[in-house]
Design an enzyme around this catalytic site. Structure first.
Site, PDB file in Angstrom:
ATOM      1  N   GLU A  73     -18.328 -23.663  28.380  1.00 27.69           N
ATOM      2  CA  GLU A  73     -17.039 -23.300  27.791  1.00 27.69           C
ATOM      3  C   GLU A  73     -16.704 -21.838  28.078  1.00 27.69           C
ATOM      4  O   GLU A  73     -15.543 -21.486  28.305  1.00 27.69           O
ATOM      5  CB  GLU A  73     -17.063 -23.536  26.284  1.00 27.69           C
ATOM      6  CG  GLU A  73     -17.181 -24.986  25.868  1.00 27.69           C
ATOM      7  CD  GLU A  73     -17.246 -25.154  24.366  1.00 27.69           C
ATOM      8  OE1 GLU A  73     -16.409 -25.893  23.827  1.00 27.69           O
ATOM      9  OE2 GLU A  73     -18.131 -24.544  23.732  1.00 27.69           O
ATOM     10  N   TYR A  85      11.125 -15.439  20.889  1.00 28.64           N
ATOM     11  CA  TYR A  85      10.047 -16.422  20.984  1.00 28.64           C
ATOM     12  C   TYR A  85       9.499 -16.549  22.397  1.00 28.64           C
ATOM     13  O   TYR A  85       8.334 -16.923  22.580  1.00 28.64           O
ATOM     14  CB  TYR A  85      10.482 -17.785  20.433  1.00 28.64           C
ATOM     15  CG  TYR A  85      11.751 -18.355  20.993  1.00 28.64           C
ATOM     16  CD1 TYR A  85      11.783 -19.018  22.217  1.00 28.64           C
ATOM     17  CD2 TYR A  85      12.937 -18.262  20.266  1.00 28.64           C
ATOM     18  CE1 TYR A  85      12.961 -19.548  22.711  1.00 28.64           C
ATOM     19  CE2 TYR A  85      14.115 -18.792  20.755  1.00 28.64           C
ATOM     20  CZ  TYR A  85      14.124 -19.435  21.979  1.00 28.64           C
ATOM     21  OH  TYR A  85      15.284 -19.964  22.466  1.00 28.64           O
ATOM     22  N   GLU A 132     -11.890 -21.127  14.893  1.00 32.08           N
ATOM     23  CA  GLU A 132     -11.423 -20.508  13.654  1.00 32.08           C
ATOM     24  C   GLU A 132     -11.162 -19.009  13.881  1.00 32.08           C
ATOM     25  O   GLU A 132     -10.142 -18.473  13.431  1.00 32.08           O
ATOM     26  CB  GLU A 132     -12.455 -20.679  12.536  1.00 32.08           C
ATOM     27  CG  GLU A 132     -12.669 -22.120  12.093  1.00 32.08           C
ATOM     28  CD  GLU A 132     -13.784 -22.826  12.864  1.00 32.08           C
ATOM     29  OE1 GLU A 132     -14.315 -23.809  12.321  1.00 32.08           O
ATOM     30  OE2 GLU A 132     -14.109 -22.396  13.996  1.00 32.08           O
ATOM     31  N   ASN A 144      -5.553  12.482  -9.602  1.00 32.95           N
ATOM     32  CA  ASN A 144      -5.328  11.045  -9.429  1.00 32.95           C
ATOM     33  C   ASN A 144      -3.992  10.767  -8.754  1.00 32.95           C
ATOM     34  O   ASN A 144      -3.046  11.542  -8.874  1.00 32.95           O
ATOM     35  CB  ASN A 144      -5.359  10.315 -10.771  1.00 32.95           C
ATOM     36  CG  ASN A 144      -6.750  10.216 -11.350  1.00 32.95           C
ATOM     37  OD1 ASN A 144      -7.110  10.973 -12.244  1.00 32.95           O
ATOM     38  ND2 ASN A 144      -7.542   9.297 -10.841  1.00 32.95           N
ATOM     39  N   ARG A 188     -19.067   9.685  -1.167  1.00 36.07           N
ATOM     40  CA  ARG A 188     -19.161   9.116  -2.517  1.00 36.07           C
ATOM     41  C   ARG A 188     -20.595   8.671  -2.809  1.00 36.07           C
ATOM     42  O   ARG A 188     -21.222   7.987  -2.004  1.00 36.07           O
ATOM     43  CB  ARG A 188     -18.212   7.914  -2.633  1.00 36.07           C
ATOM     44  CG  ARG A 188     -18.397   7.037  -3.869  1.00 36.07           C
ATOM     45  CD  ARG A 188     -17.830   7.689  -5.123  1.00 36.07           C
ATOM     46  NE  ARG A 188     -18.091   6.854  -6.300  1.00 36.07           N
ATOM     47  CZ  ARG A 188     -17.251   5.937  -6.771  1.00 36.07           C
ATOM     48  NH1 ARG A 188     -16.109   5.701  -6.163  1.00 36.07           N
ATOM     49  NH2 ARG A 188     -17.550   5.250  -7.863  1.00 36.07           N
ATOM     50  N   ARG A 216     -17.109  12.021  -8.834  1.00 32.40           N
ATOM     51  CA  ARG A 216     -17.125  11.428  -7.495  1.00 32.40           C
ATOM     52  C   ARG A 216     -16.156  12.184  -6.594  1.00 32.40           C
ATOM     53  O   ARG A 216     -15.119  12.689  -7.056  1.00 32.40           O
ATOM     54  CB  ARG A 216     -16.806   9.942  -7.545  1.00 32.40           C
ATOM     55  CG  ARG A 216     -15.404   9.488  -7.844  1.00 32.40           C
ATOM     56  CD  ARG A 216     -14.950   9.668  -9.293  1.00 32.40           C
ATOM     57  NE  ARG A 216     -15.825   9.120 -10.298  1.00 32.40           N
ATOM     58  CZ  ARG A 216     -15.650   7.924 -10.845  1.00 32.40           C
ATOM     59  NH1 ARG A 216     -14.659   7.148 -10.457  1.00 32.40           N
ATOM     60  NH2 ARG A 216     -16.433   7.519 -11.809  1.00 32.40           N
ATOM     61  N   ASP A 248     -12.648   8.087  -5.337  1.00 31.87           N
ATOM     62  CA  ASP A 248     -12.685   6.773  -5.981  1.00 31.87           C
ATOM     63  C   ASP A 248     -11.426   6.027  -5.567  1.00 31.87           C
ATOM     64  O   ASP A 248     -10.309   6.558  -5.679  1.00 31.87           O
ATOM     65  CB  ASP A 248     -12.739   6.956  -7.506  1.00 31.87           C
ATOM     66  CG  ASP A 248     -12.929   5.634  -8.229  1.00 31.87           C
ATOM     67  OD1 ASP A 248     -13.586   4.737  -7.673  1.00 31.87           O
ATOM     68  OD2 ASP A 248     -12.410   5.496  -9.346  1.00 31.87           O
ATOM     69  N   ASP A 287      -9.564   2.147  -5.974  1.00 38.01           N
ATOM     70  CA  ASP A 287      -9.611   0.861  -6.660  1.00 38.01           C
ATOM     71  C   ASP A 287      -8.367   0.040  -6.333  1.00 38.01           C
ATOM     72  O   ASP A 287      -7.247   0.577  -6.279  1.00 38.01           O
ATOM     73  CB  ASP A 287      -9.657   1.052  -8.183  1.00 38.01           C
ATOM     74  CG  ASP A 287     -10.965   1.671  -8.651  1.00 38.01           C
ATOM     75  OD1 ASP A 287     -12.029   1.162  -8.269  1.00 38.01           O
ATOM     76  OD2 ASP A 287     -10.905   2.681  -9.384  1.00 38.01           O
ATOM     77  N   HIS A 338      -6.970  -4.987 -11.735  1.00 34.41           N
ATOM     78  CA  HIS A 338      -8.074  -4.153 -12.198  1.00 34.41           C
ATOM     79  C   HIS A 338      -8.183  -4.288 -13.716  1.00 34.41           C
ATOM     80  O   HIS A 338      -7.198  -4.110 -14.442  1.00 34.41           O
ATOM     81  CB  HIS A 338      -7.828  -2.696 -11.820  1.00 34.41           C
ATOM     82  CG  HIS A 338      -9.021  -1.823 -12.009  1.00 34.41           C
ATOM     83  ND1 HIS A 338      -9.453  -1.424 -13.260  1.00 34.41           N
ATOM     84  CD2 HIS A 338      -9.892  -1.292 -11.123  1.00 34.41           C
ATOM     85  CE1 HIS A 338     -10.534  -0.675 -13.127  1.00 34.41           C
ATOM     86  NE2 HIS A 338     -10.821  -0.577 -11.841  1.00 34.41           N
TER      87      HIS A 338
END
Length: 277
Positions: free
Chosen positions: A23, A55, A75, A176, A203, A212, A215, A217, A235
């Protein structure tokens, strides 16, 4: 969900995907069908191909991509085609790929083997924080790392805010922020990218809720609700934390938490009125 779509059926490509040596060397025929989801109203109203997904170009691109990007499994081949199309064509919101392998060499008579997958763009909100060293530089590094990843598009970045530490560990104040991210990564793949970025920033996970360098999340991912051993979405603590909700509400005041069934701006107002942080 966007209902407009272009359907391409049974594009034939000769390529070298497979596990068996023959193959990989001799190759074989593959048959590819696509459903490409995009808002076509502007192109239709203007009758303008420059505002549409071409297309013919898609067929040429998929043919060349399938020939040159070899995979062992169909797959993997199908997923790589879907991801490549989402990266190349920003108009597409979702792609469905059916990859057929006629006369697969399994030693039994059959017409074909096929896989069908769908991949789409998702919106995620990422909370970021730092309280060691050059905090702003670490947050900027997080934003830059996501911008550099081909599977992600940074849509918005909040202002950075200074907040007191959370969790009872004595440490410096945090800086933050929040990132609005469009991504074709699954939640777990996105989490892996965030952990990789944290690691590159030095970290160290030694003290729970401790200091840290960086961070990151996942706060929200579309309207998904999930929980397993490594990831919970939304979260689980976000509705209690002003330092999470303030930057999130700046970017998307009506970002919806499907667990607490409320919007970011309302959660922030409630946390502030309760005196939580």
């Amino acid at each position: 969900m966007q209902n407009d779509c272009i359907e391409i059926r049974d594009l034939v490509v000769f390529a070298n995907h497979g596990v068996l040596p023959e193959e990989k060397t001799m190759g074989q025929k593959f048959v590819i069908s696509l459903r490409l989801y995009a808002d076509m109203s502007e192109a239709a109203a203007a009758d303008d191909i420059n505002r549409a997904v071409n297309y013919a170009e898609v067929c040429a691109y998929v043919t060349e991509f399938t020939k040159t990007n070899r995979c062992r499994l169909i797959e993997a081949a199908a997923e790589s085609i879907a991801n490549a199309l989402l990266i190349r064509y920003s108009m597409l919101s979702m792609v469905e790929v059916t990859l057929k392998k006629p006369w697969a060499p399994i030693g039994l008579p059959l017409d074909r083997v096929a896989v069908h997958i769908s991949r789409k763009r998702s919106t995620a909100y990422i909370g970021i924080g730092s309280n060691i060293g050059d905090k702003k530089a670490y947050l900027d590094f997080a934003v830059s790392a996501l911008r550099a990843n081909e599977y992600c598009t940074v849509k918005k970045v909040s202002e950075y805010i200074v907040t007191a530490p959370y969790g009872g560990v004595e440490q410096d104040d945090f800086l933050n922020g929040c990132i609005e991210l469009e991504t074709i990564l699954s939640p777990h793949a996105l989490l892996s990218l965030l952990h990789e970025t944290e690691n590159k920033a030095g970290r160290e996970r030694t003290v729970h809720w401790g200091p840290r360098t960086l961070d990151m999340d996942i706060l929200l991912y579309d309207d998904m609700v999930m929980h397993d051993d490594v990831l919970t979405i939304p979260h689980p603590e976000m509705a209690k934390r002003e330092f999470v909700l303030a930057p999130l509400a700046e970017l998307a005041p009506y970002a919806y938490n499907p667990v607490v069934k409320d919007y970011a701006v309302n959660m922030l107002e409630r946390v502030r009125s309760d005196g939580n942080s």
